[in-house]
Design an enzyme around this catalytic site. Structure first.
Site, PDB file in Angstrom:
ATOM      1  N   TYR A 192       7.540 -15.008 -51.583  1.00  0.00           N
ATOM      2  CA  TYR A 192       7.815 -15.176 -52.895  1.00  0.00           C
ATOM      3  C   TYR A 192       9.364 -15.022 -53.013  1.00  0.00           C
ATOM      4  O   TYR A 192       9.990 -14.213 -53.842  1.00  0.00           O
ATOM      5  CB  TYR A 192       7.247 -13.815 -53.711  1.00  0.00           C
ATOM      6  CG  TYR A 192       5.695 -13.910 -53.824  1.00  0.00           C
ATOM      7  CD1 TYR A 192       5.091 -14.927 -54.744  1.00  0.00           C
ATOM      8  CD2 TYR A 192       4.829 -13.325 -53.147  1.00  0.00           C
ATOM      9  CE1 TYR A 192       3.677 -15.041 -54.870  1.00  0.00           C
ATOM     10  CE2 TYR A 192       3.612 -13.266 -53.105  1.00  0.00           C
ATOM     11  CZ  TYR A 192       2.908 -14.276 -54.225  1.00  0.00           C
ATOM     12  OH  TYR A 192       1.581 -14.439 -54.344  1.00  0.00           O
ATOM     13  N   ASP A 220      -1.673  -8.980 -54.822  1.00  0.00           N
ATOM     14  CA  ASP A 220      -1.746 -10.258 -55.479  1.00  0.00           C
ATOM     15  C   ASP A 220      -2.466 -11.055 -55.099  1.00  0.00           C
ATOM     16  O   ASP A 220      -2.964 -12.225 -56.160  1.00  0.00           O
ATOM     17  CB  ASP A 220      -0.135 -10.636 -55.250  1.00  0.00           C
ATOM     18  CG  ASP A 220       0.020 -11.532 -53.651  1.00  0.00           C
ATOM     19  OD1 ASP A 220      -0.364 -10.509 -52.763  1.00  0.00           O
ATOM     20  OD2 ASP A 220       0.122 -12.721 -53.802  1.00  0.00           O
ATOM     21  N   ASP A 243      -4.710 -10.756 -49.448  1.00  0.00           N
ATOM     22  CA  ASP A 243      -4.100  -9.744 -48.559  1.00  0.00           C
ATOM     23  C   ASP A 243      -3.623  -8.602 -49.084  1.00  0.00           C
ATOM     24  O   ASP A 243      -4.070  -8.337 -50.309  1.00  0.00           O
ATOM     25  CB  ASP A 243      -2.709 -10.510 -47.915  1.00  0.00           C
ATOM     26  CG  ASP A 243      -1.765 -10.996 -48.863  1.00  0.00           C
ATOM     27  OD1 ASP A 243      -2.008 -10.635 -50.019  1.00  0.00           O
ATOM     28  OD2 ASP A 243      -0.995 -11.889 -48.696  1.00  0.00           O
ATOM     29  N   GLU A 274      -7.617 -19.786 -51.564  1.00  0.00           N
ATOM     30  CA  GLU A 274      -7.168 -18.316 -51.768  1.00  0.00           C
ATOM     31  C   GLU A 274      -6.817 -18.315 -53.161  1.00  0.00           C
ATOM     32  O   GLU A 274      -6.496 -19.094 -53.960  1.00  0.00           O
ATOM     33  CB  GLU A 274      -5.743 -18.114 -51.378  1.00  0.00           C
ATOM     34  CG  GLU A 274      -5.365 -16.589 -51.308  1.00  0.00           C
ATOM     35  CD  GLU A 274      -4.193 -16.115 -50.151  1.00  0.00           C
ATOM     36  OE1 GLU A 274      -3.950 -15.060 -49.826  1.00  0.00           O
ATOM     37  OE2 GLU A 274      -3.443 -16.821 -49.845  1.00  0.00           O
TER      38      GLU A 274
END
Length: 521
Positions: A235, A83, A86, A483
């Protein structure tokens, strides 16, 4: 206020003043290459691929990874997307990414094709849906995560060197996850529309999975983060699952034209919050604004079965317009905050995800209004479709460099963009250049803390972006800003294609911030 001067310019000086002022305006209004932005946004998804990479892989600093995913559980879970920076495969944001890519192709497929990027768009979607087919191993079982964020974050490694846990987690009849099942159903239903002509058999297969997943999620209700506890720090489903069930039903209605799916959206409108929640964000977690926008389009289409439910659809539209008016700064008190440079600002962590989704919803709603000959009704007055598009474009242009930092937040686009993206694979020498194993702490010791730019560029990634004062620190450790995530970039694909088409039609000068572009749209 300055007192009005008592004299007038000589007429010839006045003429030259206007010429100089116009030239200055054109000079400051940056013209962006939206076709280049489109190509790069689709390239990004190849950087995020997990699994065995195909022969036509264009991002050459990546190699195969995660080839044993699911092996411990006796299921093939190789593939899909990481996603962000990572290496966990999180099902909910991955599914939302695919839904948004598919929606972009449904709305702007012709424009994507005209730019020569249609096959790349389909490949980006299919890389996700192929994985979802694998992960949906039986009607009431869906594998929702591979790896876990806690152990993954102890390591700074390339995906090709991964030594962290690849434990896989599922939802089933006893471990419910209606939000995960609903979003995955929505993704597969939307993708089935995309592949209807290009690959009818695949389209039918996706629709079959989507219908099963929706039935599973609706029958066995519950939040997925109660079943997959390791996801909670990353999440967690704050909005619950009811928005995803409405979202899935709407996409299944669009894919099948079956009235029972429409009735589900109508009958559950109130109890599921579809017409009760007035929302000012649209994201991988909160789908209400998307549901309300699509429901509004049904109302505008004016088909018989829609007129029959017009009272409820009008309530959906009212909430959709609340969202849009808040983004446009056209409500009385509930407007979305903006930075001094004009960027929508929801929260400090990865704010750009909310900017790209807002820009997409504004763009598609502008088109819906244009085609139906209607206007947006806001507390501060009616808004023409051109004005909505103009504002959506201002957000896109901010992303591409029209901002106080003069920086493109789409990595690899323009002369200045982030060079120290918080991304494990990009920040370490490419596996294809150096196949020597790099361990967990070695990655932190030798690569994470380096001041130098990343050796590999995650082209097309949309980073978290600036703070509420338009400031941005290009540092690898500044993960709130540097990120990038797949669901940041996904909504931009369709918008870039639309703006590129308009750019070709009207010319770059008209596409600048002068009124002529929007008047002719």
């Amino acid at each position: 206020m300055e007192k009005r001067r008592q004299y007038e310019f000589p007429r010839f000086l006045h003429h030259w003043y206007l010429v100089i002022f116009t030239l200055a305006l054109l000079a400051t209004a940056q013209a962006f290459d939206y076709g280049d932005a489109l190509a790069k946004s689709l390239l990004y998804f190849e950087s995020q691929r997990s699994g065995r990479l195909p022969y036509n892989q264009r991002v050459t600093w990546r190699d195969h990874s995660g080839l044993t995913d699911g092996l411990e559980q006796g299921v093939d879970l190789v593939g899909g997307y990481y996603d962000a920076g990572d290496h966990v495969k999180f099902g909910l944001p991955m599914a939302f990414t695919v839904t948004m890519l598919s929606w972009g192709v449904i709305e702007y497929g012709e424009q994507i094709a005209a730019a020569g990027e249609y096959e790349h768009a389909l490949e980006a979607i299919k890389w996700g849906t192929d994985y979802f087919i694998k992960a949906h191993t039986s009607p009431n079982v869906l594998w929702g995560e591979v790896g876990d964020g806690d152990t993954d974050h102890y390591c700074w490694q390339r995906p090709e060197d991964m030594t962290t846990s690849r434990q896989a987690y599922k939802i089933d009849e006893n471990n419910t996850g209606s939000d995960l099942a609903g979003e995955t159903a929505a993704a597969m239903a939307a993708a089935s529309i995309v592949f209807r002509k290009a690959n009818p058999h695949y389209s039918h297969l996706l629709l079959h999975h989507a219908q099963q997943l929706f039935e599973f999620g609706d029958k066995y209700r519950g939040k997925y983060d109660s079943s997959i506890g390791v996801v909670k720090n990353y999440y967690t489903s704050v909005s619950g699952y009811k928005d995803e069930l409405l979202w899935a039903a709407l996409w299944l209605y669009k894919a099948t034209d079956r009235v029972d799916y429409l009735k589900y959206v109508i009958n559950n409108a109130h109890c599921f919050g579809g017409i009760g929640w007035a929302i000012t964000e649209f994201s991988w977690d909160v789908k209400y604004a998307g549901v309300q926008i699509i429901a509004s389009k049904l109302l505008m289409e004016g088909r018989h079965e829609h007129k029959e439910h017009s009272h409820v659809l009008e309530q959906y539209r009212s909430k959709a317009e609340y969202y849009l008016c808040a983004c446009l700064n056209k409500t009385i008190s509930a407007n979305v905050d903006r930075t001094p440079g004009g960027l929508l600002y929801i929260r400090q962590w990865n704010n750009m995800q909310y900017v790209s989704t807002a820009a997409f919803l504004l763009t598609v709603y502008s088109d819906y209004l244009k085609h139906s000959g209607q206007k947006l009704s806001c507390p501060a007055g009616e808004v023409e479709h051109q004005e909505i598009l103009k504002y959506a474009k201002s957000q896109v242009d901010y992303i591409l460099g029209s901002n106080p930092m003069g920086m493109s937040y789409l990595v690899g686009y323009g002369p200045k963009s982030p060079r120290r993206v918080h991304h494990r694979g990009a920040s370490i020498v490419s596996y294809r250049e150096n196949k020597g194993f790099i361990g967990c702490t070695q990655g932190y010791d030798n690569w994470y803390g380096r001041d130098e730019p990343n050796p590999n560029i995650v082209v097309g990634a949309l980073v978290g972006g600036p703070d509420w004062q338009d400031n941005f620190r290009d540092q690898r450790g500044n993960y709130m800003q540097t990120e990038a995530c797949t669901y940041n970039t996904a909504p931009l694909v369709g918008i870039f294609a639309k703006l590129h088409q308009l750019q070709l039609q009207l010319g770059e000068h008209k596409l600048s911030r002068t009124p002529s572009f929007f008047a002719s749209y």
